[in-house]
Design a protein around this motif. Structure first.
Motif, mmCIF file in Angstrom:
data_model
loop_
_atom_site.group_PDB
_atom_site.id
_atom_site.type_symbol
_atom_site.label_atom_id
_atom_site.label_comp_id
_atom_site.label_asym_id
_atom_site.label_seq_id
_atom_site.Cartn_x
_atom_site.Cartn_y
_atom_site.Cartn_z
ATOM 1 N N THR A 1 11.303 2.021 -6.059
ATOM 2 C CA THR A 1 11.295 0.601 -5.701
ATOM 3 C C THR A 1 11.297 -0.220 -6.985
ATOM 4 O O THR A 1 10.744 0.199 -7.996
ATOM 5 C CB THR A 1 10.048 0.211 -4.884
ATOM 6 O OG1 THR A 1 8.887 0.485 -5.654
ATOM 7 C CG2 THR A 1 9.980 0.965 -3.576
ATOM 8 N N PRO A 2 11.903 -1.406 -6.953
ATOM 9 C CA PRO A 2 11.872 -2.254 -8.143
ATOM 10 C C PRO A 2 10.492 -2.823 -8.422
ATOM 11 O O PRO A 2 10.168 -3.158 -9.551
ATOM 12 C CB PRO A 2 12.875 -3.361 -7.825
ATOM 13 C CG PRO A 2 13.024 -3.353 -6.353
ATOM 14 C CD PRO A 2 12.720 -1.963 -5.885
ATOM 15 N N ALA A 3 9.667 -2.936 -7.395
ATOM 16 C CA ALA A 3 8.315 -3.475 -7.559
ATOM 17 C C ALA A 3 7.325 -2.548 -6.847
ATOM 18 O O ALA A 3 7.706 -1.766 -5.983
ATOM 19 C CB ALA A 3 8.231 -4.873 -6.961
ATOM 20 N N ALA A 4 6.074 -2.657 -7.215
ATOM 21 C CA ALA A 4 5.036 -1.835 -6.588
ATOM 22 C C ALA A 4 4.882 -2.235 -5.121
ATOM 23 O O ALA A 4 5.029 -3.390 -4.754
ATOM 24 C CB ALA A 4 3.717 -2.016 -7.323
ATOM 25 N N ARG A 5 4.595 -1.257 -4.288
ATOM 26 C CA ARG A 5 4.344 -1.507 -2.866
ATOM 27 C C ARG A 5 3.211 -0.605 -2.414
ATOM 28 O O ARG A 5 2.888 0.369 -3.075
ATOM 29 C CB ARG A 5 5.590 -1.268 -2.018
ATOM 30 C CG ARG A 5 6.060 0.163 -2.029
ATOM 31 C CD ARG A 5 7.323 0.327 -1.196
ATOM 32 N NE ARG A 5 7.793 1.685 -1.266
ATOM 33 C CZ ARG A 5 7.433 2.653 -0.440
ATOM 34 N NH1 ARG A 5 6.587 2.403 0.530
ATOM 35 N NH2 ARG A 5 7.909 3.871 -0.585
ATOM 36 N N ASN A 6 2.597 -0.949 -1.304
ATOM 37 C CA ASN A 6 1.515 -0.110 -0.808
ATOM 38 C C ASN A 6 1.999 0.744 0.353
ATOM 39 O O ASN A 6 2.907 0.372 1.079
ATOM 40 C CB ASN A 6 0.295 -0.937 -0.418
ATOM 41 C CG ASN A 6 0.512 -1.712 0.854
ATOM 42 O OD1 ASN A 6 1.587 -1.741 1.399
ATOM 43 N ND2 ASN A 6 -0.516 -2.357 1.318
ATOM 44 N N VAL A 7 1.387 1.897 0.505
ATOM 45 C CA VAL A 7 1.588 2.769 1.649
ATOM 46 C C VAL A 7 0.202 3.022 2.219
ATOM 47 O O VAL A 7 -0.694 3.457 1.503
ATOM 48 C CB VAL A 7 2.275 4.087 1.244
ATOM 49 C CG1 VAL A 7 2.380 5.019 2.435
ATOM 50 C CG2 VAL A 7 3.642 3.817 0.651
ATOM 51 N N SER A 8 0.029 2.730 3.494
ATOM 52 C CA SER A 8 -1.289 2.808 4.099
ATOM 53 C C SER A 8 -1.270 3.676 5.344
ATOM 54 O O SER A 8 -0.267 3.737 6.057
ATOM 55 C CB SER A 8 -1.786 1.415 4.497
ATOM 56 O OG SER A 8 -1.872 0.583 3.371
ATOM 57 N N LEU A 9 -2.389 4.334 5.594
ATOM 58 C CA LEU A 9 -2.617 5.016 6.868
ATOM 59 C C LEU A 9 -3.512 4.106 7.690
ATOM 60 O O LEU A 9 -4.605 3.733 7.257
ATOM 61 C CB LEU A 9 -3.291 6.364 6.660
ATOM 62 C CG LEU A 9 -2.446 7.427 5.979
ATOM 63 C CD1 LEU A 9 -3.261 8.689 5.766
ATOM 64 C CD2 LEU A 9 -1.210 7.739 6.796
ATOM 65 N N VAL A 10 -3.025 3.735 8.865
ATOM 66 C CA VAL A 10 -3.740 2.794 9.715
ATOM 67 C C VAL A 10 -4.138 3.503 11.003
ATOM 68 O O VAL A 10 -3.294 4.085 11.683
ATOM 69 C CB VAL A 10 -2.865 1.565 10.039
ATOM 70 C CG1 VAL A 10 -3.586 0.614 10.982
ATOM 71 C CG2 VAL A 10 -2.456 0.845 8.769
#
Length: 137
Positions: A77-86
């Motif tokens: 990705t060009p920028a940081a992103r989050n990946v979450s378990l919901v």
């Protein structure tokens, strides 16, 4: 079941009806499966992970859950992103993205479904319900 035209004909009855159907009429809602034998809730499965039953019914989720784990991803990705378990209120866990600064998402945050399917990644997108009190962060 295959149709003579070479396309796949959709069944109207049976287990898993509408589970992975891309043409589902309600695209802003999250659908999950519940085993009719043991009552276990799951997301996008073909068999129950508890009893291995294949008789699953599709239900609509209310879209409210709690972040169980969140991490910041910098690759692809060009920028940081989050990946979450919901963990959803119905009892199943889904992987998705929570809107907001990636570093500001923590375990225990309450979230609500914003979009059932992100157009780029195809995963659910959530938004924070309220900002919890954090005295030391």
């Amino acid at each position: 079941m295959y149709h003579h035209s070479g396309t796949v004909a959709r069944q109207a009855v049976g287990f898993g009806v509408g589970v992975l159907d891309p043409g589902a009429p309600d695209t802003d809602a999250m659908h999950f499966q519940r085993c009719t034998w043991c009552g276990t809730a799951m997301y996008h499965r073909l068999l129950c992970p508890v009893c291995q039953g294949s008789d699953l019914r599709t239900e609509r989720s209310e879209g409210v859950g709690t972040v169980r784990h969140s991490t910041v991803v910098h690759r692809n990705t060009p920028a940081a992103r989050n990946v979450s378990l919901v963990e959803m209120a119905e009892g199943f866990v889904v992987r998705g993205r929570v809107m907001g600064p990636p570093i500001g998402i923590h375990s225990g945050d309450r979230v609500r479904l914003s979009t059932a399917k992100d157009p780029v990644r195809g995963e659910p997108v959530f938004q924070l319900v309220d900002e919890p009190y954090r005295a030391w962060t």
